[in-house]
Write a protein that holds these residues in place. Structure first.
Motif, short mmCIF file in Angstrom:
data_model
loop_
_atom_site.label_atom_id
_atom_site.label_comp_id
_atom_site.label_asym_id
_atom_site.label_seq_id
_atom_site.Cartn_x
_atom_site.Cartn_y
_atom_site.Cartn_z
N UNK A 129 26.76 103.80 53.54
CA UNK A 129 27.48 102.59 53.11
C UNK A 129 26.83 101.29 53.56
N UNK A 130 26.23 101.26 54.74
CA UNK A 130 25.58 100.04 55.21
C UNK A 130 24.43 99.67 54.28
N UNK B 23 30.44 93.69 51.91
CA UNK B 23 31.30 94.77 51.43
C UNK B 23 32.49 94.97 52.36
N UNK B 24 33.61 95.42 51.78
CA UNK B 24 34.75 95.83 52.57
C UNK B 24 34.58 97.27 53.03
N UNK B 25 35.70 97.93 53.30
CA UNK B 25 35.68 99.30 53.78
C UNK B 25 35.05 100.22 52.74
N UNK B 26 34.11 101.06 53.18
CA UNK B 26 33.42 101.96 52.27
C UNK B 26 34.36 103.05 51.75
N UNK B 27 34.02 103.59 50.59
CA UNK B 27 34.83 104.62 49.95
C UNK B 27 33.92 105.54 49.16
N UNK C 228 28.61 108.47 45.32
CA UNK C 228 28.07 108.27 46.66
C UNK C 228 29.15 107.63 47.52
N UNK C 229 28.80 107.21 48.72
CA UNK C 229 29.68 106.38 49.55
C UNK C 229 29.19 104.95 49.45
N UNK C 230 30.13 104.02 49.21
CA UNK C 230 29.72 102.64 49.08
C UNK C 230 30.88 101.72 48.80
N UNK C 231 30.59 100.63 48.14
CA UNK C 231 31.57 99.58 47.86
C UNK C 231 32.37 99.96 46.61
N UNK D 103 47.20 98.35 44.09
CA UNK D 103 47.12 99.78 44.38
C UNK D 103 46.13 100.09 45.50
N UNK D 104 45.08 99.29 45.62
CA UNK D 104 44.01 99.60 46.57
C UNK D 104 44.03 98.73 47.81
N UNK D 105 44.67 97.56 47.73
CA UNK D 105 44.64 96.62 48.84
C UNK D 105 43.30 95.92 49.02
N UNK D 106 42.45 95.94 48.00
CA UNK D 106 41.12 95.36 48.09
C UNK D 106 41.12 93.88 47.71
#
Length: 330
Positions: free
Chosen positions: A158-159, A198-202, A231-234, A272-275
């Motif tokens: 994610x970084x 980026x916020x919290x990865x997902x 993948x894991x990311x934004x 729904x996601x809080x993003x």
């Protein structure tokens, strides 16, 4: 059904799957996607076995086989193991995916790596606002799953995800250049100079759209398909791409329909996601760049005679409007 579908050696496949205990006797197959991405086939072994969603018999009888496209394949694309792993991990989560049965990484069996998964009944009806909101709910559910909880904590890095995305699609573009595309390099420069934090990865799907889902008669999502870019990311990269597919419907292989109100969908996803969606325009610009590069790669394969099926002649015409749209956002 075809005894010799392009890209699938049924005799060799039958021998391999019989040794794995998945099939009985000869196979028949039908291609159900035409090679814009991975090739997908419905395969039957003549045993009369069948299964519904959620069941996992020893011999499914009817199943789906996925393999990479023919011809020009970029090194970082079309990873069968990646698709297989993420769908296996998402079993029994709020995100509906087909059951996975078998992964074969040996290209000597049918000429390329492949995997076998459940055949799920469903359609791709025209997009409606109600269906679009349901798809956003599934996307928000995916982005709410903690990767470590489903064994995907090491599925990506994610970084620096957004920086790598911008660079990755520039490299993919350079690998598939076959003509001049005005403005596409300017779009890349603008994106690279304004990358947000980026916020919290997902867990991100990477190509979330109506055409990569199966919908039941009540308008509910039965399965999310085509996880090759996951993948894991934004997670905002997923949401922005979904919005863009609503505008460029010829790039979504689902049925055309009513273009949903993007403001309503953004509010729905945010709730729904809080993003935080304050930088959504940049993400839409990245989605434009990504789709333009993908469309250009498909156009390249089409001009080389390496696509299978119909609908490829018009794909290259979408590149210029995508670039223009992206330049307006970034």
């Amino acid at each position: 059904m075809n005894a010799h579908p392009p890209g699938l050696d049924l005799a060799r496949l039958a021998g391999h799957l019989q040794r794995e205990g998945l099939t009985e006797g000869p196979l028949t197959a039908e291609m159900i996607t035409g090679g814009k991405s991975n090739l997908t086939y419905v395969v039957r072994d003549g045993s009369g076995h069948s299964q519904g969603a959620g069941q996992s018999p020893a011999r499914p009888g009817t199943f789906v086989v996925r393999r990479p496209p023919l011809g020009h394949v970029l090194a970082t694309a079309h990873d069968m193991g990646r698709e297989y792993r993420v769908m296996s991990a998402l079993q029994d989560t709020p995100v509906p995916v087909p059951r996975t049965y078998h992964l074969c990484q040996d290209p000597d069996v049918i000429g390329a790596p492949f995997y076998v998964m459940e055949y799920v009944e469903g359609d791709q009806p025209p997009l409606t606002p109600r269906l679009a909101h349901g798809l956003v709910d599934v996307l928000a559910a995916l982005h709410s799953i903690a990767p470590d909880d489903v064994g995907l904590g090491d599925f990506g890095r994610p970084d620096g995800f957004l920086e790598r995305q911008v660079g990755r699609w520039k490299r993919q573009l350079d690998a598939s250049r076959s003509r001049d595309v005005p403005g596409i390099d300017d779009l890349y420069v603008r994106l690279s100079q304004a990358i947000p934090g980026s916020g919290k990865a997902a867990i991100v799907h990477g190509d979330f759209k109506l055409g990569n889902t199966l919908i039941d008669g009540d308008g509910r999502v039965r399965a999310v398909l085509d996880w090759e870019m996951s993948t894991l990311g934004d997670p905002l990269t997923d949401f922005a791409l979904f919005l863009l597919y609503g505008e460029f419907t010829t790039l979504d292989n689902g049925a055309p329909g009513e273009v949903p109100d993007t403001g309503e969908l953004a509010s729905h996803y945010a709730e729904a996601s809080g993003r935080d969606l304050s930088r959504l325009g940049w993400y839409v610009g990245l989605a434009c760049f990504k789709l333009a590069v993908i469309a250009e790669g498909i156009h390249f394969r089409y001009t080389q005679g390496l696509t299978v099926g119909d609908g490829f002649a018009e794909i290259g015409e979408q590149v210029a409007p995508l670039v223009a749209r992206g330049l307006r956002e970034v």
